[in-house]
Write a protein that holds these residues in place. Structure first.
Motif, PDB file in Angstrom:
ATOM      1  N   VAL A 175       0.840  -1.202   0.000  1.00  0.00           N
ATOM      2  CA  VAL A 175       0.000   0.000   0.000  1.00  0.00           C
ATOM      3  C   VAL A 175       0.876   1.255   0.000  1.00  0.00           C
ATOM      4  O   VAL A 175       0.619   2.210  -0.740  1.00  0.00           O
ATOM      5  N   LEU A 176       1.911   1.259   0.821  1.00  0.00           N
ATOM      6  CA  LEU A 176       2.838   2.396   0.849  1.00  0.00           C
ATOM      7  C   LEU A 176       3.438   2.654  -0.533  1.00  0.00           C
ATOM      8  O   LEU A 176       3.409   3.778  -1.044  1.00  0.00           O
ATOM      9  N   ASP A 177       3.992   1.620  -1.132  1.00  0.00           N
ATOM     10  CA  ASP A 177       4.675   1.737  -2.416  1.00  0.00           C
ATOM     11  C   ASP A 177       3.701   2.129  -3.522  1.00  0.00           C
ATOM     12  O   ASP A 177       3.987   3.001  -4.348  1.00  0.00           O
ATOM     13  N   ALA A 178       2.526   1.504  -3.536  1.00  0.00           N
ATOM     14  CA  ALA A 178       1.570   1.735  -4.616  1.00  0.00           C
ATOM     15  C   ALA A 178       1.135   3.194  -4.693  1.00  0.00           C
ATOM     16  O   ALA A 178       1.013   3.761  -5.786  1.00  0.00           O
TER      17      ALA A 178
ATOM     18  N   VAL B 167      -2.468   7.184   1.939  1.00  0.00           N
ATOM     19  CA  VAL B 167      -2.101   5.837   2.397  1.00  0.00           C
ATOM     20  C   VAL B 167      -2.939   5.455   3.603  1.00  0.00           C
ATOM     21  O   VAL B 167      -3.455   4.330   3.687  1.00  0.00           O
ATOM     22  N   HIS B 168      -3.098   6.379   4.535  1.00  0.00           N
ATOM     23  CA  HIS B 168      -3.883   6.087   5.750  1.00  0.00           C
ATOM     24  C   HIS B 168      -5.334   5.795   5.397  1.00  0.00           C
ATOM     25  O   HIS B 168      -5.941   4.849   5.924  1.00  0.00           O
ATOM     26  N   GLN B 169      -5.891   6.591   4.478  1.00  0.00           N
ATOM     27  CA  GLN B 169      -7.288   6.368   4.072  1.00  0.00           C
ATOM     28  C   GLN B 169      -7.436   5.010   3.388  1.00  0.00           C
ATOM     29  O   GLN B 169      -8.394   4.269   3.663  1.00  0.00           O
ATOM     30  N   ALA B 170      -6.513   4.698   2.489  1.00  0.00           N
ATOM     31  CA  ALA B 170      -6.601   3.434   1.766  1.00  0.00           C
ATOM     32  C   ALA B 170      -6.465   2.252   2.719  1.00  0.00           C
ATOM     33  O   ALA B 170      -7.231   1.275   2.638  1.00  0.00           O
ATOM     34  N   ALA B 171      -5.505   2.324   3.633  1.00  0.00           N
ATOM     35  CA  ALA B 171      -5.299   1.234   4.584  1.00  0.00           C
ATOM     36  C   ALA B 171      -6.506   1.075   5.505  1.00  0.00           C
ATOM     37  O   ALA B 171      -6.944  -0.044   5.779  1.00  0.00           O
ATOM     38  N   THR B 172      -7.056   2.189   5.955  1.00  0.00           N
ATOM     39  CA  THR B 172      -8.226   2.145   6.839  1.00  0.00           C
ATOM     40  C   THR B 172      -9.421   1.532   6.132  1.00  0.00           C
ATOM     41  O   THR B 172     -10.150   0.701   6.688  1.00  0.00           O
TER      42      THR B 172
ATOM     43  N   GLU C   3     -11.709  -2.548  -4.648  1.00  0.00           N
ATOM     44  CA  GLU C   3     -11.246  -1.689  -5.743  1.00  0.00           C
ATOM     45  C   GLU C   3     -12.033  -0.385  -5.774  1.00  0.00           C
ATOM     46  O   GLU C   3     -11.458   0.701  -5.948  1.00  0.00           O
ATOM     47  N   THR C   4     -13.341  -0.461  -5.601  1.00  0.00           N
ATOM     48  CA  THR C   4     -14.163   0.745  -5.598  1.00  0.00           C
ATOM     49  C   THR C   4     -13.744   1.688  -4.475  1.00  0.00           C
ATOM     50  O   THR C   4     -13.622   2.898  -4.675  1.00  0.00           O
ATOM     51  N   ALA C   5     -13.516   1.124  -3.299  1.00  0.00           N
ATOM     52  CA  ALA C   5     -13.103   1.937  -2.155  1.00  0.00           C
ATOM     53  C   ALA C   5     -11.731   2.552  -2.390  1.00  0.00           C
ATOM     54  O   ALA C   5     -11.489   3.719  -2.055  1.00  0.00           O
ATOM     55  N   TRP C   6     -10.818   1.784  -2.970  1.00  0.00           N
ATOM     56  CA  TRP C   6      -9.470   2.290  -3.239  1.00  0.00           C
ATOM     57  C   TRP C   6      -9.521   3.467  -4.207  1.00  0.00           C
ATOM     58  O   TRP C   6      -8.873   4.492  -4.001  1.00  0.00           O
ATOM     59  N   ARG C   7     -10.296   3.324  -5.270  1.00  0.00           N
ATOM     60  CA  ARG C   7     -10.368   4.388  -6.272  1.00  0.00           C
ATOM     61  C   ARG C   7     -11.057   5.641  -5.737  1.00  0.00           C
ATOM     62  O   ARG C   7     -10.935   6.720  -6.346  1.00  0.00           O
TER      63      ARG C   7
END
Length: 359
Positions: free
Chosen positions: A47-50, A123-128, A154-158
């Motif tokens: 997640v960090l790298d992406a 990153v924090h939002q995506a990880a959460t 995927e929907t949440a990530w985008r």
């Protein structure tokens, strides 16, 4: 992820032939393609790298990953096997997204738009978000692919700021060992050149499908070809063919600064005060610590090639000049510019860009 293509699709044969020719001429044979490096056991690092790597030079992301790994080691953790729970716990321990940015991350944002979200916040939002969906480990992420949970993820990530295009999502999948392609500017530039078209006019979907089709033709996973294209485009071999000389030198200059800043931070040379912003090679730091780095050598070689009238056969001249002296001057100017500007030392910052232009 309905972007698969039949490599034998007639409508794409002419374009695919051109891409296959470019692969043959510019890349090593498929049997020599290295396995794509990633983080098969660490969803935290993936997640960090992406997110951090999109839109900035990868040396900056490497610094973030390195500092994160060091912080986890100091508390007995193993970043190579970290879950999102581990990542979020470090955010809490450091005091939130801003503290994470200054201690582990960088001040980079998800876009150049004024007020854009910090990458540390993204990153924090995506990880959460993934954690709340019940995805905490790399294994759980892979198991979710192709299911309703994977679609939700995927929907949440985008929906996270700066991730709408899906480039970072595809890269996340690659980092976790799932076959995919990251259709970023490196891939698009390679494909556009093969097709003889303008990079800006090449549809992302077409670039994506052609890489997948070329990989299928060679019997390899798409991320293996993606990685070879990335390596080609980020070396002098690819850059000289695609960019102007000035653009190439600028890219090498930023890459060198990314490595130099990381080394000088580890040695506690950086940060410097805006009231005492000047450092000097041989006095505040050892030149050999930087001259042995590949980024230094590549920039030095490029400068010598670009300005032979200045740097060729210096020992035969009455007043010899050496490219490495200009590199150290550039570094020291960049440090001073960063100190004056904001006190943050990032390779992709405006002060470094100004110093690179002066170089």
């Amino acid at each position: 992820m309905n972007d698969q293509i039949d490599a034998a699709t007639p409508a794409l044969d002419p374009a695919l032939d051109k891409v296959l020719t470019a692969c043959k001429e510019k890349l090593p044979p498929p049997t020599a393609w290295a396995a794509f490096p990633g983080y098969p056991d660490s969803l935290a690092l993936a997640v960090l790298d992406a997110i951090w790597s999109v839109g900035i030079r990868y040396t900056t992301t490497q610094g973030v990953v390195s500092r994160y790994t060091t912080h986890r080691r100091l508390v007995g953790g193993d970043a190579a096997h970290d879950t999102l729970t581990d990542l979020l716990a470090l955010y809490d321990r450091l005091g939130g997204t801003n503290s994470f940015a200054t201690t582990v991350g960088t001040s980079n944002r998800v876009s150049t738009q004024p007020g854009a979200t910090l990458k540390s916040e993204a990153v924090h939002q995506a990880a959460t978000t993934l954690h709340r969906l019940g995805i905490d480990t790399a294994t759980q992420f892979r198991q979710a692919q192709g299911t309703d949970l994977g679609t939700q993820a995927e929907t949440a990530w985008r929906a996270v700021p700066g991730q709408r295009s899906g480039i970072s999502w595809r890269y996340l999948r690659m980092l976790l060992g799932i076959p995919d392609v990251k259709p970023d500017r490196m891939v698009k530039r390679f494909i556009a050149t093969a097709l003889g078209t303008d990079e800006q006019q090449l549809p992302t979907g077409q670039a994506l499908r052609l890489v997948q089709a070329a990989a299928a033709h060679h019997g390899v996973e798409p991320h293996a070809l993606d990685h070879e294209i990335w390596k080609y485009q980020t070396t002098a071999a690819g850059a000289h063919k695609q960019d102007t000389q000035a653009e190439h030198l600028t890219a090498l200059a930023h890459a060198f600064i990314g490595r130099a800043f990381l080394i000088l931070q580890e040695q506690h040379v950086l940060p410097v005060s805006r009231f005492q912003p000047f450092v000097q090679v041989g006095h505040h730091y050892q030149g050999s610590d930087l001259m042995n780095q590949p980024e230094f050598r590549e920039l030095e070689s490029a400068l010598e090639d670009a300005y032979p009238e200045r740097f060729s056969e210096p020992l035969t001249r009455a007043n010899p000049e050496f490219a490495n002296s200009y590199i150290f001057s550039f570094l020291e100017a960049a440090i001073a510019q960063c100190a004056y500007d904001s006190g943050t030392f990032e390779a992709d910052s405006a002060p470094v860009a100004k110093s690179a232009a002066e170089l």
